[in-house]
Scaffold this active site. Structure first.
Site, PDB file in Angstrom:
ATOM      1  N   ARG A 168       0.861  -1.177   0.000  1.00 13.30           N
ATOM      2  CA  ARG A 168       0.000   0.000   0.000  1.00 13.30           C
ATOM      3  C   ARG A 168       0.899   1.231   0.000  1.00 13.30           C
ATOM      4  NH1 ARG A 168      -3.284  -2.980  -1.422  1.00 13.30           N
ATOM      5  NH2 ARG A 168      -5.356  -3.416  -0.580  1.00 13.30           N
TER       6      ARG A 168
ATOM      7  N   GLU B 248      -3.821   7.657  -4.784  1.00 12.17           N
ATOM      8  CA  GLU B 248      -4.171   6.857  -5.960  1.00 12.17           C
ATOM      9  C   GLU B 248      -5.456   7.353  -6.610  1.00 12.17           C
ATOM     10  OE1 GLU B 248      -4.327   2.666  -5.051  1.00 12.17           O
ATOM     11  OE2 GLU B 248      -2.185   2.592  -4.602  1.00 12.17           O
TER      12      GLU B 248
ATOM     13  N   HIS C  97      -1.835   0.199  -9.432  1.00  7.12           N
ATOM     14  CA  HIS C  97      -2.381  -0.783  -8.484  1.00  7.12           C
ATOM     15  C   HIS C  97      -3.018  -1.962  -9.240  1.00  7.12           C
ATOM     16  CE1 HIS C  97      -4.132  -1.099  -4.133  1.00  7.12           C
ATOM     17  NE2 HIS C  97      -3.972  -2.294  -4.667  1.00  7.12           N
TER      18      HIS C  97
HETATM   19  C1  MLT Z   1      -5.808  -6.436  -2.884  1.00  2.95           C
HETATM   20  O1  MLT Z   1      -5.734  -6.022  -1.727  1.00  2.95           O
HETATM   21  O2  MLT Z   1      -6.145  -7.593  -3.144  1.00  2.95           O
HETATM   22  C2  MLT Z   1      -5.451  -5.511  -3.982  1.00  2.95           C
HETATM   23  O3  MLT Z   1      -5.428  -4.217  -3.522  1.00  2.95           O
HETATM   24  C3  MLT Z   1      -6.250  -5.701  -5.212  1.00  2.95           C
HETATM   25  C4  MLT Z   1      -7.506  -4.912  -5.255  1.00  2.95           C
HETATM   26  O4  MLT Z   1      -8.429  -5.198  -4.541  1.00  2.95           O
HETATM   27  O5  MLT Z   1      -7.604  -3.974  -6.043  1.00  2.95           O
END
Ligand code: MLT
Length: 302
Positions: free
Chosen positions: A232, A261, A280
């Site tokens: 993150r 983001e 992301h």
């Molecule tokens: C996740 O935590 O699995 C990732 O951030 C993927 C998402 O949910 O966009």
């Protein structure tokens, strides 16, 4: 059931859910939009990119099930979920493989100057003798956060001929033994920082990990380390990272996650030539999202 799908998930799963349920898709909405779309919903499905706050949850008196179609739960008020006695299901595993591969995509692209090579070739410049890179093979891969993503990344590092070490928040002998069987050495975070040629970050964001990589942590790192963040944005102090990328203490950074983001946001790190920035997309392979979609359907049907 009344379902709100608040983030894009695999389209085939949405079609399937529509066969038996009342499905609203309202992707990446603001707090106000979420509050209004969730009002009569019994199920919420979401990914990163939205904030499921106590305010949003208080607008959803009928909510019985929340499905996090991914891993991180930093964008949901878990205490409020428990207070409202809503069942929360995380679908973490399928995305982990994709994120682990993305870690390698970034490390390889940085170590072989792929972005620069592509850019120059498109301009007609044959930079064969300018763009020498580095091997991953034989180097030390350090992993901050040996959970499912970190462990899969480590296993791939071992297969790549890297010397893999990493750390976890709560180390135990059992965890150390399990990792050792996969060729991964569990050690202190300070050792991971000190030893790594490549550092892959895969810790959840919480009060212990916010700004985990700050200027102090960077000072401990091996000069020339290459860093990739698949966790993150809040885990890395991007101002400290910027400085370290300018000084060369960190030779390159691959950032799939960012402090700020979303559409229209441009990270200050985009000014630097030794970064690769992606939106992301770590978990966004068709294979993983299809698998997540199946689990989302099963969770709702059951
Ligand atoms: C996740 O935590 O699995 C990732 O951030 C993927 C998402 O949910 O966009």
């Amino acid at each position: 059931m009344n379902i709100l799908i608040a983030s894009p998930i695999y389209s085939g799963a949405i079609e399937k859910l529509r066969e038996n349920h009342d499905v609203i898709c309202a992707f990446d909405g603001s707090q106000e939009e979420l509050c209004s779309t969730i009002a009569d919903r019994e199920v919420l499905v979401f990914r990163s990119g939205i904030q499921v706050t106590a305010d949003v949850l208080s607008c959803a008196p009928n909510l019985r099930l929340i499905v996090r179609a991914g891993s991180g739960i930093d964008n949901i008020d878990v205490a409020q979920v428990e207070k409202q006695q809503i069942k929360l299901i995380r679908v973490a595993e399928p995305g982990a493989k994709a994120v682990a591969e993305m870690s390698f995509a970034l490390m390889l692209a940085l170590s072989r100057n792929l972005m620069e090579a592509d850019r120059l070739l498109r301009q007609g410049h044959w930079a064969k003798h300018e763009l020498t890179g580095h091997l991953l093979n034989g180097k030390v891969l350090g992993i901050l956060g040996l959970g499912s993503i970190g462990t899969l990344t480590g296993e791939r590092g071992v297969a790549w001929g890297m010397d893999v070490l990493g750390c976890v928040g709560n180390p135990t002998q059992e965890k150390a033994d399990g990792l050792a069987a996969k060729g991964i050495r569990l050690c202190e975070m300070s050792e991971v920082l000190r030893m790594s040629d490549y550092l892959s970050i895969s810790v959840p964001l919480n009060s212990n990990t916010r700004n985990l990589i700050d200027s102090e942590a960077i000072a401990v790192m091996k000069p020339g380390v290459c860093l990739v963040n698949l966790a993150r944005g809040g885990v890395v102090d991007e101002v400290a990272l910027y400085q370290a990328l300018i000084s060369g203490h960190i030779s390159g950074a691959g950032m799939d996650v960012h402090a700020d983001e979303g559409e229209g946001k441009i990270s200050p790190l985009a000014e630097l030539p030794n970064t690769i920035l992606t939106p992301h997309i770590g978990a966004s392979t068709i294979d993983s999202q299809r698998e997540i979609g199946k689990i989302v359907i099963d969770a709702i049907e059951s």
